[in-house]
Design a protein around this motif. Structure first.
Motif, PDB file in Angstrom:
ATOM      1  N   ILE A  13       0.845  -1.190   0.000  1.00  0.00           N
ATOM      2  CA  ILE A  13       0.000   0.000   0.000  1.00  0.00           C
ATOM      3  C   ILE A  13       0.880   1.238   0.000  1.00  0.00           C
ATOM      4  O   ILE A  13       1.821   1.336   0.800  1.00  0.00           O
ATOM      5  CB  ILE A  13      -0.928   0.022   1.239  1.00  0.00           C
ATOM      6  CG1 ILE A  13      -1.862  -1.201   1.223  1.00  0.00           C
ATOM      7  CG2 ILE A  13      -1.741   1.315   1.295  1.00  0.00           C
ATOM      8  CD1 ILE A  13      -2.644  -1.391   2.518  1.00  0.00           C
TER       9      ILE A  13
ATOM     10  N   SER B 208      -0.235   6.778 -10.604  1.00  0.00           N
ATOM     11  CA  SER B 208      -0.843   5.539 -10.117  1.00  0.00           C
ATOM     12  C   SER B 208      -1.447   4.748 -11.269  1.00  0.00           C
ATOM     13  O   SER B 208      -1.250   3.534 -11.382  1.00  0.00           O
ATOM     14  CB  SER B 208      -1.939   5.851  -9.086  1.00  0.00           C
ATOM     15  OG  SER B 208      -1.424   6.512  -7.970  1.00  0.00           O
TER      16      SER B 208
ATOM     17  N   ILE C  52      -5.489  -1.443  -6.961  1.00  0.00           N
ATOM     18  CA  ILE C  52      -6.636  -0.676  -6.470  1.00  0.00           C
ATOM     19  C   ILE C  52      -6.189   0.763  -6.206  1.00  0.00           C
ATOM     20  O   ILE C  52      -5.215   0.989  -5.482  1.00  0.00           O
ATOM     21  CB  ILE C  52      -7.194  -1.289  -5.168  1.00  0.00           C
ATOM     22  CG1 ILE C  52      -7.359  -2.806  -5.332  1.00  0.00           C
ATOM     23  CG2 ILE C  52      -8.498  -0.643  -4.778  1.00  0.00           C
ATOM     24  CD1 ILE C  52      -6.860  -3.606  -4.156  1.00  0.00           C
TER      25      ILE C  52
ATOM     26  N   LEU D  97      -9.318   0.069   3.171  1.00  0.00           N
ATOM     27  CA  LEU D  97      -8.032  -0.591   3.389  1.00  0.00           C
ATOM     28  C   LEU D  97      -8.203  -2.072   3.709  1.00  0.00           C
ATOM     29  O   LEU D  97      -7.363  -2.904   3.331  1.00  0.00           O
ATOM     30  CB  LEU D  97      -7.271   0.106   4.520  1.00  0.00           C
ATOM     31  CG  LEU D  97      -6.664   1.462   4.160  1.00  0.00           C
ATOM     32  CD1 LEU D  97      -6.354   2.266   5.414  1.00  0.00           C
ATOM     33  CD2 LEU D  97      -5.402   1.277   3.331  1.00  0.00           C
TER      34      LEU D  97
ATOM     35  N   PHE E 295      -8.269  -5.214   1.042  1.00  0.00           N
ATOM     36  CA  PHE E 295      -7.042  -5.688   0.405  1.00  0.00           C
ATOM     37  C   PHE E 295      -6.969  -7.215   0.377  1.00  0.00           C
ATOM     38  O   PHE E 295      -7.136  -7.877   1.402  1.00  0.00           O
ATOM     39  CB  PHE E 295      -5.835  -5.113   1.152  1.00  0.00           C
ATOM     40  CG  PHE E 295      -4.535  -5.222   0.414  1.00  0.00           C
ATOM     41  CD1 PHE E 295      -4.149  -4.230  -0.471  1.00  0.00           C
ATOM     42  CD2 PHE E 295      -3.709  -6.314   0.585  1.00  0.00           C
ATOM     43  CE1 PHE E 295      -2.950  -4.316  -1.158  1.00  0.00           C
ATOM     44  CE2 PHE E 295      -2.518  -6.410  -0.097  1.00  0.00           C
ATOM     45  CZ  PHE E 295      -2.127  -5.414  -0.971  1.00  0.00           C
TER      46      PHE E 295
ATOM     47  N   SER F 268      -2.228  -8.199  -4.536  1.00  0.00           N
ATOM     48  CA  SER F 268      -2.766  -6.899  -4.932  1.00  0.00           C
ATOM     49  C   SER F 268      -1.824  -5.768  -4.559  1.00  0.00           C
ATOM     50  O   SER F 268      -0.886  -5.942  -3.759  1.00  0.00           O
ATOM     51  CB  SER F 268      -4.137  -6.660  -4.275  1.00  0.00           C
ATOM     52  OG  SER F 268      -5.128  -7.459  -4.873  1.00  0.00           O
ATOM     53  N   LYS F 269      -2.045  -4.622  -5.161  1.00  0.00           N
ATOM     54  CA  LYS F 269      -1.359  -3.379  -4.838  1.00  0.00           C
ATOM     55  C   LYS F 269      -2.433  -2.319  -4.606  1.00  0.00           C
ATOM     56  O   LYS F 269      -3.499  -2.349  -5.219  1.00  0.00           O
ATOM     57  CB  LYS F 269      -0.448  -2.929  -5.985  1.00  0.00           C
ATOM     58  CG  LYS F 269       0.698  -3.885  -6.303  1.00  0.00           C
ATOM     59  CD  LYS F 269       1.810  -3.773  -5.277  1.00  0.00           C
ATOM     60  CE  LYS F 269       3.017  -4.620  -5.684  1.00  0.00           C
ATOM     61  NZ  LYS F 269       4.128  -4.489  -4.725  1.00  0.00           N
ATOM     62  N   MET F 270      -2.121  -1.367  -3.751  1.00  0.00           N
ATOM     63  CA  MET F 270      -3.100  -0.325  -3.465  1.00  0.00           C
ATOM     64  C   MET F 270      -2.412   1.031  -3.432  1.00  0.00           C
ATOM     65  O   MET F 270      -1.340   1.180  -2.830  1.00  0.00           O
ATOM     66  CB  MET F 270      -3.783  -0.601  -2.129  1.00  0.00           C
ATOM     67  CG  MET F 270      -4.906   0.351  -1.776  1.00  0.00           C
ATOM     68  SD  MET F 270      -5.739  -0.109  -0.205  1.00  0.00           S
ATOM     69  CE  MET F 270      -6.780  -1.468  -0.747  1.00  0.00           C
TER      70      MET F 270
ATOM     71  N   ILE G 187      -3.277   5.126  -2.628  1.00  0.00           N
ATOM     72  CA  ILE G 187      -4.229   6.092  -2.075  1.00  0.00           C
ATOM     73  C   ILE G 187      -3.624   7.479  -2.230  1.00  0.00           C
ATOM     74  O   ILE G 187      -2.482   7.710  -1.837  1.00  0.00           O
ATOM     75  CB  ILE G 187      -4.499   5.801  -0.581  1.00  0.00           C
ATOM     76  CG1 ILE G 187      -5.096   4.404  -0.421  1.00  0.00           C
ATOM     77  CG2 ILE G 187      -5.409   6.850   0.027  1.00  0.00           C
ATOM     78  CD1 ILE G 187      -5.218   3.948   1.024  1.00  0.00           C
TER      79      ILE G 187
END
Length: 335
Positions: free
Chosen positions: A142, A157, A244, A261, A264, A268-270, A272
Motif C-alpha cells: 500500500i 498511479s 486498487i 483498506l 485488500f 494486490s497493490k493499493m 491512495i
C-alpha cells in the motif's frame, strides 16, 4: 565581465531560452546577469562571481540533459526543478565552483520509464518524489501519496497500474473515489447509476484515455478488467489480484478509509492519493491524515509526501498553491 556559454544541443538551447527568448528575463532575474542570445550561445555579462555562477548553472543543466533518458520530453520544468535543487539551504545561489554545485548539481535524473502510452509516448517520472512514489508502488503493498494538486498522484498511479496489468502482475484495475462535490451541491443527477457517478470519476477516465486510449478503456470496462466505482461500493468485497486506486482520499471519512483498506486481498497493490488542503467535507470529518498517522512505520505501507516543487502542471499552478499557503493564516483567522 563578459563570457560566452555555447550549448551543444540546439534543442536544449531552445528549451533554456524559451519561445522567442521568453525565458531569458527569468534567467537574468535569478542570476543577476545580462544574457544576450547568439546562435546556440549565450553571452553572459555581469560581475566575475555572477558570471561564474551563471556558467556553472548552465554547465549543470547541460550535464543533466546529457544523462537523461527522457530527452524527447525534456521541458523548462525539468530545468527549473534542477536549478531549484542547486540552491543552497538559505535559498540563495551556491558560491561559484563550490561543493554545493558539485554535490547538488548531480541531483536527479529518471532511471526508467513508467509506461509507454498507446500513442507510443513514454511516461517518465518528472521529479525525485514522483520516482519514489512509483518505486513504492512496486515495492510495497500500500502506498499513500499526500500533496498538492498537479503533482501527478493520480496519473502516476494509473500509469503504473496499466504497466502492471500489461505485464501480468495484476489481473485487473479497480479505481474508486468518494462522490463528493467540490464545495457545491449538484442536487439530483439524471440517468442510471453509471451516469450518476461518472461526473465524479472524470479525472480517472481522462488518465486512462491518455495511457491506453478510449477504445481499450471501453473494452476493458466491458470485460471487467477495469472497474470504476464510488468508494461506497467497496464494502463487503475482497479485492485480490488487483491494482486498487483510491483518488481524492481527503474526502473520505476515517470509517470509509478503514473499510477500504481492509478490502485488500492476495497479490494486490493499493495506491491512495489525496490533498489535505482541498477537503470538501465538513470540518474535522476527513480521515486521511488520521489514517497516515495510524499506519506510520508499518511494513509494506509507505507514505510519499509531495511538495510544490513536484507540481508538473502549468507553472502558474505552483504560484497559485504558494500564494494560498502564504495566506492560509489570514483565511483561518476567526472573526
Amino acid at each position: 565581465m563578459d563570457e560566452s556559454f555555447t550549448f551543444q544541443e540546439e534543442s536544449l538551447y531552445q528549451t533554456v531560452c524559451g519561445i522567442g527568448d521568453s525565458k531569458l528575463p527569468l534567467w537574468e532575474s535569478r542570476l543577476n546577469v545580462k544574457l544576450i542570445p547568439r546562435g546556440k550561445s549565450l553571452i553572459i555579462q555581469g560581475s566575475e562571481d555572477q558570471v561564474q555562477v551563471a556558467l556553472d548553472t548552465f554547465h549543470k543543466v547541460e550535464e543533466n540533459f546529457k544523462r537523461r533518458p527522457d530527452k524527447a520530453e525534456y521541458s523548462f520544468f525539468d530545468i527549473d526543478y534542477l536549478v531549484n535543487k542547486v540552491k543552497d539551504s538559505s535559498g540563495g545561489w551556491p558560491t561559484p565552483g563550490s561543493s554545493d554545485f558539485q554535490k547538488e548539481g548531480e541531483t536527479w535524473t529518471p532511471k526508467d520509464k513508467i509506461f509507454v502510452t498507446f500513442k507510443g509516448k513514454p511516461i517518465f517520472p518528472r521529479t525525485k518524489n514522483q520516482e519514489s512514489f512509483v518505486d513504492s508502488l512496486h515495492k510495497n503493498y500500500i502506498t499513500i501519496a499526500m500533496g498538492p494538486a498537479g503533482t501527478g498522484k493520480t496519473f502516476l498511479s494509473i500509469a503504473t497500474a496499466c504497466r502492471m496489468m500489461q505485464t501480468g502482475e495484476v489481473e485487473r484495475l479497480i479505481l474508486t473515489r468518494p462522490a463528493v462535490e467540490a464545495g457545491e451541491n449538484l442536487g439530483f443527477l439524471p440517468g442510471d447509476l453509471t451516469q450518476k457517478v461518472n461526473p465524479y470519476l472524470r479525472p480517472i477516465y481522462d488518465a486512462l484515455h491518455e495511457c491506453i486510449g478510449f477504445e481499450k478503456t471501453s473494452e476493458y470496462l466491458q470485460v471487467g478488467k477495469i472497474e470504476i466505482a464510488p468508494i461506497a461500493f467497496m464494502r463487503g468485497r475482497t479485492l485480490s489480484h488487483s491494482f486498487i486506486i483510491l483518488d481524492e482520499a481527503q474526502n473520505c471519512t476515517l470509517p470509509q478509509l478503514k473499510m477500504f483498506l481492509t478490502r485488500f486481498g492476495k497479490n494486490s497493490k493499493m495506491a491512495i492519493s489525496g490533498d489535505a488542503t482541498q477537503i470538501d467535507l465538513a470540518h474535522g470529518r476527513s480521515g486521511l491524515e488520521k489514517t497516515v498517522y495510524t499506519l506510520r512505520n508499518l511494513n509494506g505501507i509507505e507514505t510519499i509526501f509531495f511538495g510544490r516543487e513536484d507540481i508538473t502542471r502549468h507553472p502558474i499552478v505552483e504560484s497559485i498553491v504558494r500564494r494560498f499557503e502564504e495566506n492560509e493564516s489570514l483565511f483561518s483567522k476567526k472573526p
